[in-house]
Design a protein around this motif. Structure first.
Motif, PDB file in Angstrom:
ATOM      1  N   PHE A   8      97.583   6.991  48.329  1.00 13.54           N
ATOM      2  CA  PHE A   8      98.231   7.007  49.636  1.00 13.54           C
ATOM      3  C   PHE A   8      99.582   6.309  49.509  1.00 13.54           C
ATOM      4  CE2 PHE A   8      94.548   8.472  51.770  1.00 13.54           C
ATOM      5  CZ  PHE A   8      93.472   7.885  51.145  1.00 13.54           C
ATOM      6  N   PRO A   9     100.581   6.982  48.922  1.00 10.69           N
ATOM      7  CA  PRO A   9     101.859   6.307  48.711  1.00 10.69           C
ATOM      8  C   PRO A   9     102.526   5.948  50.035  1.00 10.69           C
ATOM      9  CG  PRO A   9     102.065   8.644  48.264  1.00 10.69           C
ATOM     10  CD  PRO A   9     100.621   8.371  48.500  1.00 10.69           C
ATOM     11  N   GLY A  10     102.921   4.711  50.154  1.00 15.18           N
ATOM     12  CA  GLY A  10     103.634   4.261  51.342  1.00 15.18           C
ATOM     13  C   GLY A  10     102.756   3.876  52.505  1.00 15.18           C
ATOM     14  N   LYS A  11     101.530   4.331  52.562  1.00 14.76           N
ATOM     15  CA  LYS A  11     100.662   4.029  53.699  1.00 14.76           C
ATOM     16  C   LYS A  11     100.128   2.603  53.658  1.00 14.76           C
ATOM     17  CE  LYS A  11     100.648   8.124  55.548  1.00 14.76           C
ATOM     18  NZ  LYS A  11     101.252   8.405  56.810  1.00 14.76           N
ATOM     19  N   LEU A  12      99.957   2.056  52.457  1.00 17.33           N
ATOM     20  CA  LEU A  12      99.430   0.709  52.363  1.00 17.33           C
ATOM     21  C   LEU A  12     100.442  -0.329  52.821  1.00 17.33           C
ATOM     22  CD1 LEU A  12      97.578   0.880  48.956  1.00 17.33           C
ATOM     23  CD2 LEU A  12      96.603   0.997  51.231  1.00 17.33           C
ATOM     24  N   ALA A  13     101.713  -0.009  52.747  1.00 14.97           N
ATOM     25  CA  ALA A  13     102.748  -0.951  53.126  1.00 14.97           C
ATOM     26  C   ALA A  13     102.928  -1.045  54.638  1.00 14.97           C
ATOM     27  CB  ALA A  13     104.071  -0.559  52.484  1.00 14.97           C
ATOM     28  N   LEU A  14     102.382  -0.096  55.393  1.00 11.48           N
ATOM     29  CA  LEU A  14     102.528  -0.125  56.834  1.00 11.48           C
ATOM     30  C   LEU A  14     101.598  -1.168  57.430  1.00 11.48           C
ATOM     31  CD1 LEU A  14     102.644   3.685  57.628  1.00 11.48           C
ATOM     32  CD2 LEU A  14     104.551   2.101  57.477  1.00 11.48           C
ATOM     33  N   GLN A  15     102.196  -2.231  57.958  1.00 11.59           N
ATOM     34  CA  GLN A  15     101.416  -3.286  58.576  1.00 11.59           C
ATOM     35  C   GLN A  15     101.802  -3.387  60.036  1.00 11.59           C
ATOM     36  OE1 GLN A  15     102.145  -6.884  56.467  1.00 11.59           O
ATOM     37  NE2 GLN A  15     100.649  -6.419  54.882  1.00 11.59           N
ATOM     38  N   SER A  16     100.824  -3.567  60.863  1.00 11.56           N
ATOM     39  CA  SER A  16     101.108  -3.766  62.273  1.00 11.56           C
ATOM     40  C   SER A  16     100.662  -5.174  62.668  1.00 11.56           C
ATOM     41  CB  SER A  16     100.417  -2.699  63.123  1.00 11.56           C
ATOM     42  OG  SER A  16      99.033  -2.750  62.911  1.00 11.56           O
ATOM     43  N   TRP A  17     101.055  -5.586  63.845  1.00 14.69           N
ATOM     44  CA  TRP A  17     100.738  -6.904  64.372  1.00 14.69           C
ATOM     45  C   TRP A  17      99.812  -6.737  65.562  1.00 14.69           C
ATOM     46  CZ3 TRP A  17     102.830 -11.795  62.984  1.00 14.69           C
ATOM     47  CH2 TRP A  17     103.661 -11.757  61.872  1.00 14.69           C
ATOM     48  N   HIS A  18      98.765  -7.548  65.604  1.00 18.80           N
ATOM     49  CA  HIS A  18      97.794  -7.511  66.690  1.00 18.80           C
ATOM     50  C   HIS A  18      97.796  -8.863  67.398  1.00 18.80           C
ATOM     51  CE1 HIS A  18      95.991  -3.766  65.239  1.00 18.80           C
ATOM     52  NE2 HIS A  18      96.201  -4.267  64.028  1.00 18.80           N
ATOM     53  N   LEU A  19      97.645  -8.830  68.709  1.00 14.30           N
ATOM     54  CA  LEU A  19      97.600 -10.048  69.521  1.00 14.30           C
ATOM     55  C   LEU A  19      96.228 -10.154  70.162  1.00 14.30           C
ATOM     56  CD1 LEU A  19      99.213 -12.445  70.754  1.00 14.30           C
ATOM     57  CD2 LEU A  19      99.697 -10.944  72.677  1.00 14.30           C
ATOM     58  N   LEU A  20      95.617 -11.339  70.060  1.00 11.81           N
ATOM     59  CA  LEU A  20      94.308 -11.561  70.646  1.00 11.81           C
ATOM     60  C   LEU A  20      94.345 -12.821  71.489  1.00 11.81           C
ATOM     61  CD1 LEU A  20      90.968 -10.837  69.211  1.00 11.81           C
ATOM     62  CD2 LEU A  20      91.283 -13.137  70.012  1.00 11.81           C
ATOM     63  N   ASP A  21      93.928 -12.709  72.738  1.00  8.24           N
ATOM     64  CA  ASP A  21      93.815 -13.854  73.628  1.00  8.24           C
ATOM     65  C   ASP A  21      92.392 -14.381  73.510  1.00  8.24           C
ATOM     66  OD1 ASP A  21      94.040 -15.771  75.523  1.00  8.24           O
ATOM     67  OD2 ASP A  21      94.355 -14.407  77.214  1.00  8.24           O
ATOM     68  N   ALA A  22      92.230 -15.593  72.984  1.00 12.94           N
ATOM     69  CA  ALA A  22      90.909 -16.135  72.680  1.00 12.94           C
ATOM     70  C   ALA A  22      90.291 -16.899  73.830  1.00 12.94           C
ATOM     71  CB  ALA A  22      91.003 -17.039  71.457  1.00 12.94           C
ATOM     72  N   SER A  23      90.894 -16.909  74.981  1.00 13.66           N
ATOM     73  CA  SER A  23      90.355 -17.703  76.080  1.00 13.66           C
ATOM     74  C   SER A  23      89.024 -17.128  76.552  1.00 13.66           C
ATOM     75  CB  SER A  23      91.349 -17.766  77.241  1.00 13.66           C
ATOM     76  OG  SER A  23      91.686 -16.478  77.662  1.00 13.66           O
ATOM     77  N   ASN A  24      88.055 -18.015  76.719  1.00 17.40           N
ATOM     78  CA  ASN A  24      86.696 -17.714  77.200  1.00 17.40           C
ATOM     79  C   ASN A  24      85.930 -16.755  76.289  1.00 17.40           C
ATOM     80  OD1 ASN A  24      87.040 -19.364  79.442  1.00 17.40           O
ATOM     81  ND2 ASN A  24      87.992 -17.708  80.583  1.00 17.40           N
ATOM     82  N   LEU A  25      86.244 -16.728  75.001  1.00 19.70           N
ATOM     83  CA  LEU A  25      85.501 -15.906  74.048  1.00 19.70           C
ATOM     84  C   LEU A  25      84.806 -16.805  73.032  1.00 19.70           C
ATOM     85  CD1 LEU A  25      88.095 -13.102  73.319  1.00 19.70           C
ATOM     86  CD2 LEU A  25      86.073 -12.921  74.732  1.00 19.70           C
ATOM     87  N   ALA A  26      83.689 -16.339  72.509  1.00 21.89           N
ATOM     88  CA  ALA A  26      82.956 -17.085  71.488  1.00 21.89           C
ATOM     89  C   ALA A  26      83.657 -16.927  70.138  1.00 21.89           C
ATOM     90  CB  ALA A  26      81.525 -16.577  71.398  1.00 21.89           C
ATOM     91  N   PRO A  27      83.747 -17.993  69.347  1.00 25.06           N
ATOM     92  CA  PRO A  27      84.432 -17.900  68.048  1.00 25.06           C
ATOM     93  C   PRO A  27      83.845 -16.864  67.108  1.00 25.06           C
ATOM     94  CG  PRO A  27      84.052 -20.181  68.624  1.00 25.06           C
ATOM     95  CD  PRO A  27      83.335 -19.369  69.639  1.00 25.06           C
ATOM     96  N   GLY A  28      82.539 -16.674  67.127  1.00 17.76           N
ATOM     97  CA  GLY A  28      81.912 -15.691  66.235  1.00 17.76           C
ATOM     98  C   GLY A  28      82.289 -14.267  66.584  1.00 17.76           C
ATOM     99  N   ARG A  29      82.383 -13.964  67.875  1.00 12.15           N
ATOM    100  CA  ARG A  29      82.771 -12.616  68.301  1.00 12.15           C
ATOM    101  C   ARG A  29      84.224 -12.326  67.923  1.00 12.15           C
ATOM    102  NH1 ARG A  29      78.738  -9.756  71.188  1.00 12.15           N
ATOM    103  NH2 ARG A  29      77.194 -11.266  71.828  1.00 12.15           N
ATOM    104  N   ILE A  30      85.065 -13.331  68.045  1.00 17.43           N
ATOM    105  CA  ILE A  30      86.468 -13.175  67.640  1.00 17.43           C
ATOM    106  C   ILE A  30      86.542 -12.951  66.133  1.00 17.43           C
ATOM    107  CG2 ILE A  30      88.677 -14.375  67.475  1.00 17.43           C
ATOM    108  CD1 ILE A  30      87.849 -15.917  70.010  1.00 17.43           C
TER     109      ILE A  30
END
Length: 162
Positions: free
Chosen positions: A3-25
């Motif tokens: 998969f040439p070039g596909k591995l280099a594509l990185q995206s950024w994800h945002l997660l709001d951890a308020s009121n969530l259990a650490p294991g589920r996150i």
């Protein structure tokens, strides 16, 4: 299988951890760090995404874990076993609670130490310095952990709508 070039594509994800259990996150974030949500996933290549977690100081433990759960570490000196309750650890170093939980779900190898730990960004409050990275990749990809609430679309495992 290439998969040439596909591995280099990185995206950024945002997660709001308020009121969530650490294991589920941790289950969702560890899979995103490894890149298991991508069709180009390879266990021996670094193809995961960057994950930014905000509001780490407001995670919720279920049951009596706030008083019963202990975080232990050793200083390296004789008799240097230290321990701290989850309540105290969350008050002193809220980011370490999530970091220990997430990194505990990743295998202990060169990929974890050299790559995954650098792609994980945890902040105790709602502010983070990664706004420019989110704009470069075309906006924020927010992650929803858990089931859909009333009036929301059904979401898949990684928070992606079905």
């Amino acid at each position: 299988m290439s998969f040439p070039g596909k591995l280099a594509l990185q995206s950024w994800h945002l997660l709001d951890a308020s009121n969530l259990a650490p294991g589920r996150i941790s289950t969702v974030v560890s899979a995103l760090l490894r890149g298991k949500h991508k069709p180009t996933y390879r266990p021996n290549k670094a193809c995961g995404d960057n994950v930014v977690i905000i509001n780490a100081s407001s995670v919720k433990f279920t049951g009596n874990k706030m008083q019963d759960k202990m975080y232990r570490w050793h200083t390296g000196f004789p008799g240097g076993l230290k321990e701290r309750r989850a309540k105290d650890q969350l008050a002193r170093q809220p980011t370490k609670v999530l970091r220990k939980s997430i990194l505990g779900m990743l295998s202990r190898n060169k990929m974890r130490h050299g790559y995954y730990e650098n792609q994980l960004h945890i902040y105790p409050g709602p502010e983070h310095p990664h706004e420019e990275e989110f704009e470069k990749v075309g906006g924020v990809k927010e992650i929803r952990v858990g089931r859909a609430r009333a009036g929301e679309k059904e979401r898949g495992y990684f928070g992606i709508p079905k």
